[in-house]
Design a protein around this motif. Structure first.
Motif, PDB file in Angstrom:
ATOM      1  N   TYR A   1      -1.961  -9.856  31.634  1.00 28.43           N
ATOM      2  CA  TYR A   1      -1.164  -8.897  32.399  1.00 28.43           C
ATOM      3  C   TYR A   1      -1.919  -7.570  32.536  1.00 28.43           C
ATOM      4  CZ  TYR A   1       2.209  -5.219  33.308  1.00 28.43           C
ATOM      5  OH  TYR A   1       2.831  -4.119  33.823  1.00 28.43           O
ATOM      6  N   GLY A   2      -2.478  -7.076  31.427  1.00 30.20           N
ATOM      7  CA  GLY A   2      -3.214  -5.825  31.475  1.00 30.20           C
ATOM      8  C   GLY A   2      -4.402  -5.890  32.405  1.00 30.20           C
ATOM      9  N   MET A   3      -5.091  -7.029  32.421  1.00 29.04           N
ATOM     10  CA  MET A   3      -6.253  -7.177  33.289  1.00 29.04           C
ATOM     11  C   MET A   3      -5.857  -7.272  34.757  1.00 29.04           C
ATOM     12  SD  MET A   3      -8.599  -9.724  30.954  1.00 29.04           S
ATOM     13  CE  MET A   3      -9.860  -9.859  32.230  1.00 29.04           C
ATOM     14  N   GLN A   4      -4.666  -7.793  35.018  1.00 28.67           N
ATOM     15  CA  GLN A   4      -4.181  -7.781  36.404  1.00 28.67           C
ATOM     16  C   GLN A   4      -3.842  -6.364  36.845  1.00 28.67           C
ATOM     17  OE1 GLN A   4      -1.466 -11.336  37.382  1.00 28.67           O
ATOM     18  NE2 GLN A   4      -1.674 -11.409  35.157  1.00 28.67           N
ATOM     19  N   GLU A   5      -3.314  -5.558  35.920  1.00 26.13           N
ATOM     20  CA  GLU A   5      -3.042  -4.166  36.241  1.00 26.13           C
ATOM     21  C   GLU A   5      -4.332  -3.401  36.524  1.00 26.13           C
ATOM     22  OE1 GLU A   5       0.263  -1.912  36.096  1.00 26.13           O
ATOM     23  OE2 GLU A   5       0.096  -3.753  37.287  1.00 26.13           O
ATOM     24  N   VAL A   6      -5.414  -3.770  35.826  1.00 25.87           N
ATOM     25  CA  VAL A   6      -6.701  -3.110  36.058  1.00 25.87           C
ATOM     26  C   VAL A   6      -7.133  -3.256  37.512  1.00 25.87           C
ATOM     27  CG1 VAL A   6      -9.178  -3.218  35.547  1.00 25.87           C
ATOM     28  CG2 VAL A   6      -7.521  -3.271  33.681  1.00 25.87           C
ATOM     29  N   VAL A   7      -6.962  -4.463  38.072  1.00 26.34           N
ATOM     30  CA  VAL A   7      -7.424  -4.675  39.443  1.00 26.34           C
ATOM     31  C   VAL A   7      -6.387  -4.243  40.481  1.00 26.34           C
ATOM     32  CG1 VAL A   7      -8.939  -6.558  38.732  1.00 26.34           C
ATOM     33  CG2 VAL A   7      -6.645  -7.076  39.545  1.00 26.34           C
ATOM     34  N   ARG A   8      -5.170  -3.978  40.055  1.00 29.10           N
ATOM     35  CA  ARG A   8      -4.158  -3.518  41.006  1.00 29.10           C
ATOM     36  C   ARG A   8      -4.068  -2.001  41.066  1.00 29.10           C
ATOM     37  NH1 ARG A   8      -0.826  -6.969  43.433  1.00 29.10           N
ATOM     38  NH2 ARG A   8      -0.953  -9.148  42.821  1.00 29.10           N
ATOM     39  N   THR A   9      -4.161  -1.357  39.924  1.00 26.02           N
ATOM     40  CA  THR A   9      -3.956   0.099  39.908  1.00 26.02           C
ATOM     41  C   THR A   9      -5.034   0.848  39.136  1.00 26.02           C
ATOM     42  OG1 THR A   9      -2.568  -0.015  37.909  1.00 26.02           O
ATOM     43  CG2 THR A   9      -1.451  -0.231  40.024  1.00 26.02           C
ATOM     44  N   GLY A  10      -5.952   0.140  38.474  1.00 24.92           N
ATOM     45  CA  GLY A  10      -6.925   0.800  37.612  1.00 24.92           C
ATOM     46  C   GLY A  10      -8.318   0.836  38.203  1.00 24.92           C
ATOM     47  N   THR A  11      -9.308   0.838  37.324  1.00 20.45           N
ATOM     48  CA  THR A  11     -10.698   0.976  37.758  1.00 20.45           C
ATOM     49  C   THR A  11     -11.197  -0.215  38.561  1.00 20.45           C
ATOM     50  OG1 THR A  11     -11.450   0.054  35.641  1.00 20.45           O
ATOM     51  CG2 THR A  11     -11.279   2.454  35.800  1.00 20.45           C
ATOM     52  N   GLY A  12     -10.500  -1.358  38.469  1.00 19.58           N
ATOM     53  CA  GLY A  12     -10.939  -2.541  39.206  1.00 19.58           C
ATOM     54  C   GLY A  12     -10.227  -2.761  40.523  1.00 19.58           C
ATOM     55  N   ARG A  13      -9.468  -1.771  40.994  1.00 23.60           N
ATOM     56  CA  ARG A  13      -8.676  -1.987  42.207  1.00 23.60           C
ATOM     57  C   ARG A  13      -9.545  -2.206  43.448  1.00 23.60           C
ATOM     58  NH1 ARG A  13      -8.274   3.231  40.555  1.00 23.60           N
ATOM     59  NH2 ARG A  13      -8.904   4.890  41.977  1.00 23.60           N
ATOM     60  N   GLY A  14     -10.831  -1.897  43.346  1.00 27.71           N
ATOM     61  CA  GLY A  14     -11.721  -2.127  44.484  1.00 27.71           C
ATOM     62  C   GLY A  14     -11.911  -3.593  44.830  1.00 27.71           C
ATOM     63  N   VAL A  15     -11.487  -4.526  43.965  1.00 34.09           N
ATOM     64  CA  VAL A  15     -11.658  -5.944  44.283  1.00 34.09           C
ATOM     65  C   VAL A  15     -10.862  -6.321  45.514  1.00 34.09           C
ATOM     66  CG1 VAL A  15     -12.085  -6.554  41.869  1.00 34.09           C
ATOM     67  CG2 VAL A  15      -9.778  -6.757  42.781  1.00 34.09           C
ATOM     68  N   TYR A  16      -9.785  -5.575  45.792  1.00 28.66           N
ATOM     69  CA  TYR A  16      -8.964  -5.927  46.943  1.00 28.66           C
ATOM     70  C   TYR A  16      -9.538  -5.397  48.256  1.00 28.66           C
ATOM     71  CZ  TYR A  16      -5.664  -8.165  43.905  1.00 28.66           C
ATOM     72  OH  TYR A  16      -5.099  -9.035  43.007  1.00 28.66           O
ATOM     73  N   ARG A  17     -10.723  -4.830  48.191  1.00 25.11           N
ATOM     74  CA  ARG A  17     -11.484  -4.639  49.417  1.00 25.11           C
ATOM     75  C   ARG A  17     -12.094  -5.962  49.865  1.00 25.11           C
ATOM     76  NH1 ARG A  17     -13.529   0.228  46.851  1.00 25.11           N
ATOM     77  NH2 ARG A  17     -15.464  -0.876  46.380  1.00 25.11           N
ATOM     78  N   TYR A  18     -12.172  -6.920  48.955  1.00 17.83           N
ATOM     79  CA  TYR A  18     -12.797  -8.206  49.236  1.00 17.83           C
ATOM     80  C   TYR A  18     -11.803  -9.366  49.210  1.00 17.83           C
ATOM     81  CZ  TYR A  18     -16.599  -5.161  47.780  1.00 17.83           C
ATOM     82  OH  TYR A  18     -17.451  -4.090  47.642  1.00 17.83           O
ATOM     83  N   LEU A  19     -10.777  -9.273  48.372  1.00 10.00           N
ATOM     84  CA  LEU A  19      -9.784 -10.330  48.252  1.00 10.00           C
ATOM     85  C   LEU A  19      -8.515  -9.953  49.005  1.00 10.00           C
ATOM     86  CD1 LEU A  19     -10.073 -11.093  44.417  1.00 10.00           C
ATOM     87  CD2 LEU A  19     -11.256 -12.233  46.307  1.00 10.00           C
TER      88      LEU A  19
END
Length: 239
Positions: A89-107
């Motif tokens: 859950y925490g790692m999903q939050e990272v890509v949704r609102t944290g430092t990893g949110r840039g993945v949704y420029r590609y996904l």
């Protein structure tokens, strides 16, 4: 209080087999690891707490395709499903609102993924480790002279990971809340239990019995609730 021994033991159980320094900065990610080491650890997280040693060779066959040697898949549960669920859950939050949110420029926005960025001192290493429903990948950017790259995890390795996953992955990460985990409304300013629709209320999962004991003075409200988060839409229902 966890203590250093507990942290090191968990890292071993997740898949790291060497190079774990017994220093206080370990809690911040200290240590020198190869991408294969990180892949082994994150594989356990992606698999729900089952440790599966990575193999570069699964089968050896002869010229006619007949098997000469096989290396069967081996796995062992080394971490509880409930604890790993919270980590996922925490790692999903990272890509949704944290430092990893840039993945949704590609996904695609609805394509669920989980991941974590990493940056070492002076920008010498740029990391991103993450997984979807069918693939796990670890990307690393660094210099052979160990000099600074000028990149963080989100500006360097994340881009490599995102480009690869956008082309290779076909299944979003799907999961089911395990028994022993419950969701609670929490006031994000103080960490106390609160009610749906109360100020600063967010929904978070907890291993049953570990939720906060203190409560705010706000009661659940039927009207004026904030917009549902992705987590509430997935698990919270309409009550």
């Amino acid at each position: 209080v966890l203590g250093m021994d507990v942290i090191i033991d968990m890292l071993y159980r997740l898949g790291l087999e060497r190079g774990i320094p017994r220093v206080e900065a370990l809690t911040l990610g200290a240590g020198e690891y190869a991408p294969l080491d990180m892949a082994a650890m994150y594989q356990t997280i992606a698999a729900g707490g089952y440790r599966m040693p990575l193999r570069s060779i699964r089968d050896i066959v002869d010229a006619h395709g007949e098997p000469l040697r096989r290396y069967p898949l081996e796995y062992d549960r080394t971490a509880s499903l409930q604890a790993i669920y919270l980590l996922q859950y925490g790692m999903q939050e990272v890509v949704r609102t944290g430092t990893g949110r840039g993945v949704y420029r590609y996904l695609p926005d609805g394509f669920t993924a989980a991941g974590k960025t990493g940056t070492t001192n002076d920008g010498r290493d740029s990391w991103f480790a993450g997984f979807t429903g069918d693939l796990l990948a670890v990307s690393w950017i660094g210099r052979d002279d160990n000099g600074g790259t000028g990149l963080t995890g989100s500006t360097g390795a994340l881009r490599v990971w995102g480009h690869f996953m956008s082309r290779a992955s076909r299944q979003p990460f799907r999961y089911r809340m395990p028994d022993g985990v419950a969701v609670q409304w929490i006031d994000e300013t103080n960490g106390h239990l609160t009610g749906k629709g109360c100020p600063n209320a967010i929904m978070l999962p907890f291993i049953e019995g570990s939720e906060p004991r203190q409560r705010t003075n706000c009661s659940p409200r039927k009207y004026g609730s904030p917009k549902k988060s992705w987590f509430e839409r997935l698990f919270g229902g309409d009550d």
